[in-house]
Design an enzyme around this catalytic site. Sequence first.
Site: not given
Ligand code: ATP
Length: 291
Positions: A11, A137
């Site tokens: 997203k 999200d």
């Molecule tokens: P958010 O804004 O919710 O923190 P994001 O999009 O910036 O999310 P994600 O790719 O969701 O970032 O990753 C955030 C953290 O979530 C990672 O550093 C990791 O440790 C943890 N995590 C847990 N499950 C997953 C997964 N299936 N894929 C990626 N990261 C995950």
Amino acid sequence: MKSGEQYGFAKINLHLDVTGRRDDGFHTVKTVMQSLTLCDKIIFTPRSDGELTLSCNVPGVPLDESNLVCRAVRAYSKVRGINIGGDIVIEKNIPMAAGLAGGSADAAAMLKVLKEIDPVGIPIARLYGIASELGSDVPFCIAAGTAVGGGKGDVLRPLSDMPDCTVVVACGKEGVSTPMAYAMLDKKYDGFRTGAYEPRSTVALKRALDDGDIFGVAANMYNIFEEPISAVRAEVGQIKEAMLSGGAIGAMMSGSGPSVFGIFTDDSLAQKVVERLGDMGIFACICKPQK
Ligand code: ATP
């Protein structure tokens, strides 16, 4: 239960602003979210011994109980009152800790798999309840498409589809943790808690979506995190500049960063920008809005 697989879509936030800060420290937001065809895939194969295993094609993804996919299975199992075991493969394409909701997309895909393969099932409202508990999200990642989110971003209302365009997503090397990003905002704006902060309007953006006006969409994007995060992640500004000078009609950081997306009406210009960013050592890819 049988095997199943589903996609979880990245997203971007076409609009992201803070509307307040609750006493428990949570920020409330108003956000316009858009799914992209950039996606991860979750493949689930049931196991009769009740064990849960995770594997992933990229390093750095946690493969223990902290993974949102695991947490989705545990939460679903609890609601159903059963133990669901299986081997789960995460095919990851969405950059991590980038503001693209990769983990949330995976959790949403896992919940969609369970809904599909569970012969008993649970009401859709309960599925969204589990999603909301897993992360703000996750409900949007289940719904996908274009939506406005209130509350923690999880109170959703669908919007008109994003007009046809090409989206370039790019991401610098150093990630941003969401708590750090909110701490920076709290330092910059002291009016969240008192109500003195005036969030930006989304009226012009929503009108552009209703009118199918991609230039109007591009002209009315906003992200409150962009300025403070750009100050500590120089690549955000560099990527944005590369997109705009390369022909993007608009570019903006997504979520709490550091990923940046650019909107293009010309595929060949988008492709050139991806190549230019690649030459700069920056990950970039081309995708489309996902309905
Ligand atoms: P958010 O804004 O919710 O923190 P994001 O999009 O910036 O999310 P994600 O790719 O969701 O970032 O990753 C955030 C953290 O979530 C990672 O550093 C990791 O440790 C943890 N995590 C847990 N499950 C997953 C997964 N299936 N894929 C990626 N990261 C995950």
